[in-house]
Design a protein around this motif. Structure first.
Motif, mmCIF file in Angstrom:
data_model
loop_
_atom_site.group_PDB
_atom_site.id
_atom_site.type_symbol
_atom_site.label_atom_id
_atom_site.label_comp_id
_atom_site.label_asym_id
_atom_site.label_seq_id
_atom_site.Cartn_x
_atom_site.Cartn_y
_atom_site.Cartn_z
ATOM 1 N N LEU A 19 40.569 37.630 53.391
ATOM 2 C CA LEU A 19 40.334 37.888 51.959
ATOM 3 C C LEU A 19 41.669 37.924 51.214
ATOM 4 O O LEU A 19 41.772 37.445 50.069
ATOM 5 N N HIS A 20 42.704 38.476 51.864
ATOM 6 C CA HIS A 20 44.060 38.488 51.282
ATOM 7 C C HIS A 20 44.484 37.068 50.924
ATOM 8 O O HIS A 20 45.000 36.825 49.819
ATOM 9 N N SER A 21 44.274 36.129 51.834
ATOM 10 C CA SER A 21 44.715 34.753 51.576
ATOM 11 C C SER A 21 43.857 34.097 50.490
ATOM 12 O O SER A 21 44.374 33.350 49.653
ATOM 13 N N ALA B 4 45.149 33.490 43.074
ATOM 14 C CA ALA B 4 46.067 34.048 42.064
ATOM 15 C C ALA B 4 47.220 33.085 41.798
ATOM 16 O O ALA B 4 47.605 32.887 40.636
ATOM 17 N N VAL B 5 47.764 32.470 42.854
ATOM 18 C CA VAL B 5 48.878 31.531 42.661
ATOM 19 C C VAL B 5 48.401 30.301 41.868
ATOM 20 O O VAL B 5 49.085 29.851 40.935
ATOM 21 N N ILE B 6 47.230 29.787 42.223
ATOM 22 C CA ILE B 6 46.709 28.606 41.508
ATOM 23 C C ILE B 6 46.433 28.951 40.040
ATOM 24 O O ILE B 6 46.815 28.214 39.125
ATOM 25 N N LEU B 7 45.784 30.094 39.818
ATOM 26 C CA LEU B 7 45.494 30.499 38.429
ATOM 27 C C LEU B 7 46.775 30.744 37.650
ATOM 28 O O LEU B 7 46.855 30.435 36.461
ATOM 29 N N VAL C 279 47.525 40.077 41.709
ATOM 30 C CA VAL C 279 48.678 39.936 42.613
ATOM 31 C C VAL C 279 48.990 41.277 43.272
ATOM 32 O O VAL C 279 49.252 41.343 44.482
ATOM 33 N N ILE C 280 48.922 42.350 42.497
ATOM 34 C CA ILE C 280 49.169 43.685 43.068
ATOM 35 C C ILE C 280 48.089 44.025 44.098
ATOM 36 O O ILE C 280 48.382 44.519 45.189
ATOM 37 N N THR C 281 46.831 43.730 43.761
ATOM 38 C CA THR C 281 45.742 43.944 44.718
ATOM 39 C C THR C 281 46.002 43.173 46.004
ATOM 40 O O THR C 281 45.848 43.709 47.115
ATOM 41 N N THR C 282 46.392 41.913 45.860
ATOM 42 C CA THR C 282 46.630 41.073 47.031
ATOM 43 C C THR C 282 47.797 41.616 47.855
ATOM 44 O O THR C 282 47.753 41.601 49.091
ATOM 45 N N ALA C 283 48.843 42.096 47.176
ATOM 46 C CA ALA C 283 49.994 42.652 47.895
ATOM 47 C C ALA C 283 49.572 43.855 48.739
ATOM 48 O O ALA C 283 50.005 44.009 49.887
ATOM 49 N N LEU C 284 48.687 44.687 48.172
ATOM 50 C CA LEU C 284 48.247 45.868 48.918
ATOM 51 C C LEU C 284 47.391 45.485 50.127
ATOM 52 O O LEU C 284 47.459 46.128 51.181
ATOM 53 N N THR D 62 40.728 47.432 43.928
ATOM 54 C CA THR D 62 41.850 47.160 44.840
ATOM 55 C C THR D 62 41.625 47.861 46.181
ATOM 56 O O THR D 62 41.799 47.269 47.250
ATOM 57 N N THR D 63 41.232 49.124 46.117
ATOM 58 C CA THR D 63 41.008 49.899 47.341
ATOM 59 C C THR D 63 39.867 49.322 48.162
ATOM 60 O O THR D 63 39.941 49.269 49.396
#
Lengths: 282, 282
Positions: free
Chosen positions: A117-119, A125-128, A168-173, B170-171
């Motif tokens: 799910l992270h990927s 996010a990167v594409i958007l 992006v922050i969500t993905t980082a976490l 996020t969580t």
């Protein structure tokens, strides 16, 4: 600017928290992990969190609030657009290199790509973000685009920018969670070794940075004033910020004297109050 | 209401995506996992994702947009406050029960509590949500609180509400990541078994639900009109929405005839346009 001291305090807090996050991610990979290299191994993977925190989170965050810095209000809108776009393009380049690092590492280690799910959320996010930048450049920097179109597009531009930043922050976490589970074997993540606690704190710092940036950018009273207001203040040799810490309008604003957005804004000065919250900040 | 059809389309989309998310999380625990029970085992843990998606995400999302439903504009502000508070309290109860399920499971299986970033951010979100509800009840439902204080507090109330909502999503995504890594052994998460893909889609649906709710709630033109406007429309037997799909103002609004916020709003009608974006929506 209204509540200038509060703005300054929160801005300094955001930049400080962002800076400490970068120090944390560097300490993570240099002290707890394998360091940095470009060799297809774990040290290449480590560029991924470093570039994401530095570029995709910190630089993007600064790009988001750059119009709100009152000492930039003396600069032309065109110059601010170029700074905003430049910072976002830099953040995008960081994000793309960070993706290459992960794909390289996965391919070398025979780990499947794009299963988590992270990927999924991260690549989206990167594409958007790329689309957001491309559309932003077309709409706000191509001179023939009419001001009315720029105004119409602005709410979507602002919303998607903030939404991508949050994603992006969500993905980082999620990425931190994955890495701590996969990377800690003995002791495991659940045994709370120092690395686990340290990187959890990094996650909290990233959330705090996001919270501060989003608060700063959603205060209507901290918006860059309309071009018309800035010009009239400039004409009077006045102070557009009308408060402590204000900015004397001066030299460097001239490039956008016939900016169609400014004209469009002037026509819209009689708009309904509730709608004005969506005035261009770009 | 301006762009009523667009509002309706997005609202239906949000509710549908939220509903499908609930179906997905139920299918996850009932079909792929151990079902639901309250026995200290994995079936008790499964209440955690079910209650989080149903309560802390879906019900909270509905609570956030409830003021924007134009067919509620004929209802008194006090009634809408009670509905908004009631839905949030319900979501909070769901979240607390879901935490009990996890702590029970961890304690029975001798797994440490509160070691992961997911647990740190998640517990912080629940505590902040409780504070947000308590403060909201005190400020907006205790009659002696002056309207000016309610107005002053509103930007923080709105911001923290949306920030907590984003943090919960996020969580949840971190939690999905953890559960898929820990729960899938043979085949593993990286081998993309059907459960992995299915739950990744659940994560994407949750993000989509959040995106729709946040878009709906941040459009200034879809705000509940000020009490003064609603009253004058009611006085004229008129239609406050002034567009297709509008709502004829009628019976059930009477409880807050002397609402101090309404008076304060009336005094503030000459406020600067940029400030009006922060008018109470509660």
């Amino acid at each position: 600017m209204k509540n200038y001291k509060q703005f300054l305090f929160l801005l300094v807090a955001a930049v400080s928290v962002g800076f400490v996050s970068i120090v944390f991610v560097l300490r993570w990979v240099l002290y707890f992990k394998e360091g940095l290299a470009w060799d297809g191994g774990l040290a290449e993977f480590n560029w991924h969190p470093v570039l994401i925190v530095t570029g995709f989170i910190f630089i993007q965050g600064i790009a988001i609030v750059v119009y709100r810095l009152p000492w930039t209000w003396k600069c032309s809108k065109l110059m601010m657009k170029l700074i905003h776009a430049g910072l976002n393009i830099l953040a995008f380049i960081f994000a793309v290199i960070s993706l290459i690092a992960v794909f390289d590492f996965h391919n070398a280690a025979d780990i499947p790509n794009m299963y988590s799910l992270h990927s999924w959320v991260g690549l989206a996010a990167v594409i958007l973000y790329g689309l957001q930048i491309a559309l932003g450049l077309c709409v706000y920097l191509v001179p023939i685009i009419p001001g009315s179109l720029r105004q119409t597009f602005m709410p979507l531009h602002v919303y998607s920018g903030l939404f991508i930043f949050g994603s992006v922050i969500t993905t980082a976490l999620m990425g931190i969670t994955e890495k701590l589970i996969f990377g800690l074997k003995n002791p495991k993540y659940k045994d709370s070794p120092p690395e686990a606690t340290f990187v959890n704190v990094l996650g909290v710092l990233i959330v705090l940075f996001g919270a501060l940036i989003l608060w700063i950018v959603t205060r209507p009273s901290w918006k860059r004033p309309s071009e018309q207001l800035l010009r009239s203040a400039q004409g009077n040799g006045g102070d557009a910020s009308s408060a402590k810490g204000g900015v004397m309008l001066s030299a460097c604003r001239s490039a956008d004297q016939d900016d169609p957005e400014a004209n469009c804004e002037a026509r819209k000065r009689n708009c309904k109050p509730d709608e004005s919250g969506q005035r261009s900040t770009m």
